[in-house]
Design an enzyme around this catalytic site. Structure first.
Site, PDB file in Angstrom:
ATOM      1  N   ASP A 195       3.172  15.771  15.108  1.00 22.85           N
ATOM      2  CA  ASP A 195       3.580  15.642  13.700  1.00 22.85           C
ATOM      3  C   ASP A 195       2.367  15.696  12.776  1.00 22.85           C
ATOM      4  OD1 ASP A 195       5.759  13.356  11.848  1.00 22.85           O
ATOM      5  OD2 ASP A 195       5.335  15.498  11.673  1.00 22.85           O
ATOM      6  N   GLY A 251       7.163   4.089   4.034  1.00 24.86           N
ATOM      7  CA  GLY A 251       7.500   5.299   4.801  1.00 24.86           C
ATOM      8  C   GLY A 251       8.988   5.282   5.092  1.00 24.86           C
ATOM      9  N   LYS A 311       0.468  16.617   9.792  1.00 24.64           N
ATOM     10  CA  LYS A 311       0.703  17.134   8.431  1.00 24.64           C
ATOM     11  C   LYS A 311      -0.030  16.206   7.484  1.00 24.64           C
ATOM     12  CE  LYS A 311       5.106  14.675   8.395  1.00 24.64           C
ATOM     13  NZ  LYS A 311       6.570  14.774   8.452  1.00 24.64           N
ATOM     14  N   PHE A 359      10.530   4.341   7.821  1.00 24.95           N
ATOM     15  CA  PHE A 359      10.989   3.080   8.424  1.00 24.95           C
ATOM     16  C   PHE A 359      10.035   1.957   8.077  1.00 24.95           C
ATOM     17  CE2 PHE A 359      14.112   5.246  10.752  1.00 24.95           C
ATOM     18  CZ  PHE A 359      13.560   6.354  11.379  1.00 24.95           C
ATOM     19  N   LEU A 407       0.829  -1.212   0.000  1.00 24.00           N
ATOM     20  CA  LEU A 407       0.000   0.000   0.000  1.00 24.00           C
ATOM     21  C   LEU A 407       0.864   1.264   0.000  1.00 24.00           C
ATOM     22  CD1 LEU A 407      -2.754  -1.044   2.582  1.00 24.00           C
ATOM     23  CD2 LEU A 407      -3.021  -0.763   0.114  1.00 24.00           C
ATOM     24  N   ASN A 463       0.570  12.465   7.254  1.00 24.18           N
ATOM     25  CA  ASN A 463       0.223  11.556   8.364  1.00 24.18           C
ATOM     26  C   ASN A 463      -1.278  11.407   8.516  1.00 24.18           C
ATOM     27  OD1 ASN A 463       2.825  11.068   8.987  1.00 24.18           O
ATOM     28  ND2 ASN A 463       2.969  12.646  10.556  1.00 24.18           N
ATOM     29  N   ASP A 512       0.258   7.492  12.240  1.00 23.72           N
ATOM     30  CA  ASP A 512       1.704   7.664  12.473  1.00 23.72           C
ATOM     31  C   ASP A 512       2.000   8.372  13.792  1.00 23.72           C
ATOM     32  OD1 ASP A 512       4.526   8.706  10.423  1.00 23.72           O
ATOM     33  OD2 ASP A 512       4.355   7.695  12.334  1.00 23.72           O
ATOM     34  N   THR A 563      10.126  17.608   7.148  1.00 19.18           N
ATOM     35  CA  THR A 563       9.776  19.004   6.921  1.00 19.18           C
ATOM     36  C   THR A 563       9.696  19.816   8.201  1.00 19.18           C
ATOM     37  OG1 THR A 563       8.097  20.504   6.142  1.00 19.18           O
ATOM     38  CG2 THR A 563       7.311  18.410   7.016  1.00 19.18           C
ATOM     39  N   ARG A 588       7.357  -0.601   5.328  1.00 19.08           N
ATOM     40  CA  ARG A 588       6.347  -0.674   4.261  1.00 19.08           C
ATOM     41  C   ARG A 588       5.016  -1.108   4.851  1.00 19.08           C
ATOM     42  NH1 ARG A 588       8.323  -1.233  -0.923  1.00 19.08           N
ATOM     43  NH2 ARG A 588      10.583  -1.060  -1.121  1.00 19.08           N
TER      44      ARG A 588
HETATM   45  C1  5GX Z   1      -2.367   3.595  -0.623  1.00 16.64           C
HETATM   46  C2  5GX Z   1      -3.804   3.278  -0.539  1.00 16.64           C
HETATM   47  N1  5GX Z   1      -4.613   3.326  -1.609  1.00 16.64           N
HETATM   48  N2  5GX Z   1      -5.830   2.997  -1.164  1.00 16.64           N
HETATM   49  C3  5GX Z   1      -6.989   2.957  -2.050  1.00 16.64           C
HETATM   50  C4  5GX Z   1      -5.815   2.751   0.168  1.00 16.64           C
HETATM   51  C5  5GX Z   1      -4.512   2.920   0.581  1.00 16.64           C
HETATM   52  C6  5GX Z   1      -4.054   2.771   1.949  1.00 16.64           C
HETATM   53  N3  5GX Z   1      -2.792   3.026   2.408  1.00 16.64           N
HETATM   54  C7  5GX Z   1      -2.847   2.760   3.741  1.00 16.64           C
HETATM   55  C8  5GX Z   1      -1.878   2.853   4.757  1.00 16.64           C
HETATM   56  C9  5GX Z   1      -0.516   3.327   4.400  1.00 16.64           C
HETATM   57  C10 5GX Z   1       0.149   3.091   3.200  1.00 16.64           C
HETATM   58  N4  5GX Z   1       1.346   3.730   3.241  1.00 16.64           N
HETATM   59  N5  5GX Z   1       1.383   4.419   4.372  1.00 16.64           N
HETATM   60  C11 5GX Z   1       2.509   5.330   4.644  1.00 16.64           C
HETATM   61  C12 5GX Z   1       3.497   4.638   5.531  1.00 16.64           C
HETATM   62  C13 5GX Z   1       4.139   3.476   5.078  1.00 16.64           C
HETATM   63  C14 5GX Z   1       5.087   2.886   5.908  1.00 16.64           C
HETATM   64  C15 5GX Z   1       5.378   3.416   7.168  1.00 16.64           C
HETATM   65  C16 5GX Z   1       4.681   4.554   7.608  1.00 16.64           C
HETATM   66  C17 5GX Z   1       3.739   5.165   6.792  1.00 16.64           C
HETATM   67  C18 5GX Z   1       0.289   4.208   5.121  1.00 16.64           C
HETATM   68  C19 5GX Z   1      -2.278   2.499   6.053  1.00 16.64           C
HETATM   69 CL1  5GX Z   1      -1.149   2.568   7.377  1.00 16.64          CL
HETATM   70  C20 5GX Z   1      -3.580   2.104   6.319  1.00 16.64           C
HETATM   71  N6  5GX Z   1      -4.508   2.041   5.350  1.00 16.64           N
HETATM   72  C21 5GX Z   1      -4.138   2.358   4.088  1.00 16.64           C
HETATM   73  N7  5GX Z   1      -4.879   2.382   2.951  1.00 16.64           N
END
Ligand code: 5GX
Length: 289
Positions: free
Chosen positions: A139, A24, A141, A26, A21, A144, A157, A175, A28
Site C-alpha cells: 500500500d 484515518g 502511496k 480506522f 494529529l 502512508n 501504516d 484508491t 485517530r
Molecule cells: C499531523 C502532524 N503534524 N505534524 C507537525 C506532525 C504530525 C504527525 N502526524 C503523525 C501521525 C499521524 C497522524 N495522522 N495519521 C494518519 C492516520 C490516522 C489514524 C489512523 C491511521 C493513519 C498519522 C503519526 Cl502515526 C506519527 N507521527 C505523526 N506526526
C-alpha cells in the site's frame, strides 16, 4: 530518553495525551508523552467496535502489529508497543515531526527533482529492508508516508502488508491508483503476486512526486484499464533520467521491473543523492572551502 525496548505491560495511564494529529479509516492519532520517561510518541487509537468482528480486519490489525513491531529502519515508522482496554486498541508509534507527506505534496503541488529523488532513494532503502524480511507493503502511496523532523521519510501504516509470496485476494477499498496490474487482473492465476508489487507502486510514487498526480488517475473503470496497459504519458517537464526510471518501474511484467538495487544505482538517483558528496569533493578540489 529512549523508550525501553523490553516488552512491558503498557496502559493508558502511563501517557499524557496531547493534541489530535490526524485520523484515518480506522481510528485517530494523538500526540502523547510517556510519563515516566517524558518520551514523545504518537498514540494511534482504534475502536474494536469499528473493526468488524471476523471480517479479517482484526487479522489485519494483528498482522500489522506482528510485522511492524519487528522492523527497525530509519525510513520506517517504529511501532514501540501496543495495548488495549475493553473498547479500544492502542498503538505506541514513533512521532514523525513533520507530519504527513501527502500534505506537503499537495501544498507544493509537485516536488523538485532533487527532493523527489531523495525521497525515492529512501523509499528504495526501506523497501529493500522489508523485502529482505519477505514483507510486501502493498500500500505504498503518499498518504502512508510520514516525514521526520529532518525531512527524512517514514513509511507507515502496515495494515495492508503481508508476508511474501501472497496468494490471497486483497479486498481493497480506497484508491486504485497505486495497484499493479497483477493485483487487479482477474486473469492472473490464483491471484498470486510477490514483492515486485512494491516496485510498481514505487514507480507510481515517483511519477506522483514529480507530476503532482498519479499516472493512471481517471474514473475507476478507466484507471483499471490504463493500469492493465501501463497506459500513461509523462509530461515533457520531467527530466529524461526521471522518465527513464519511471518507465523501468511501470512495467507490466513484474519480473522485468527494475530491482531495488538498480533503483538505488540509477543515474537519476545518483545525480541527486550523492550530489552533496560530489559537490563537496568538487569544492575541495577547486580550493573553495
Ligand atoms: C499531523 C502532524 N503534524 N505534524 C507537525 C506532525 C504530525 C504527525 N502526524 C503523525 C501521525 C499521524 C497522524 N495522522 N495519521 C494518519 C492516520 C490516522 C489514524 C489512523 C491511521 C493513519 C498519522 C503519526 Cl502515526 C506519527 N507521527 C505523526 N506526526
Amino acid at each position: 530518553a529512549a523508550v525501553p525496548s523490553t516488552p512491558k505491560q503498557w496502559h493508558l495511564g502511563m501517557f499524557e495525551i496531547g493534541r489530535p494529529l490526524g485520523k484515518g479509516k480506522f481510528g485517530r492519532v494523538y500526540l502523547a508523552r510517556e510519563r515516566s520517561s517524558g518520551f514523545i510518541c504518537a498514540l494511534k487509537v482504534q475502536y474494536k467496535s469499528e473493526l468488524q468482528h471476523g471480517s479479517g480486519v482484526e487479522k489485519q490489525v494483528r498482522r500489522e502489529i506482528e510485522i511492524q513491531s519487528n522492523l527497525r529502519h530509519p525510513n520506517i515508522l517504529k511501532l514501540y508497543g501496543h495495548f488495549h482496554d475493553s473498547k479500544r486498541i492502542f498503538f505506541i508509534l514513533e512521532f514523525a515531526g513533520k507530519g504527513e507527506l501527502y500534505k506537503h505534496l499537495r501544498r507544493e503541488n509537485r516536488f523538485p527533482e532533487w527532493k523527489a529523488a531523495q525521497y525515492i532513494a529512501q523509499m528504495a532503502s526501506a523497501l529493500r529492508y522489508l523485502h529482505r524480511k519477505h514483507v510486501i507493503h502493498r500500500d505504498i502511496k503518499p498518504e502512508n508516508i510520514l516525514m521526520g523532523i529532518h525531512g527524512e521519510i517514514k513509511l507507515s501504516d502496515f495494515g495492508w502488508s503481508v508476508h511474501a509470496p501472497n496468494h490471497r485476494r486483497a479486498t481493497l477499498c480506497g484508491t486504485l491508483d497505486y495497484l499493479p496490474p497483477e493485483m487487479i487482473k482477474s486473469g492472473n492465476k490464483d491471484n498470486s503476486y510477490d514483492e515486485k508489487v512494491d516496485l510498481w507502486s514505487l514507480g507510481v510514487l515517483t511519477y506522483e512526486f514529480l507530476v503532482g498526480e498519479a499516472p493512471f488517475e481517471d474514473t475507476p473503470v478507466m484507471t483499471q484499464r490504463r493500469i492493465a496497459r501501463a497506459d500513461m504519458t509523462i509530461p515533457s517537464f520531467v527530466s529524461p533520467e526521471a522518465r527513464d526510471l519511471i518507465k523501468k518501474l511501470l512495467v507490466l511484467d513484474p519480473n522485468k521491473r527494475l530491482p531495488l538495487e538498480s533503483v538505488q544505482q540509477h543515474p537519476w538517483i545518483l545525480k541527486h543523492c550523492v550530489k552533496g558528496e560530489r559537490a563537496a569533493n568538487r569544492e575541495k578540489s577547486s580550493g573553495r572551502d
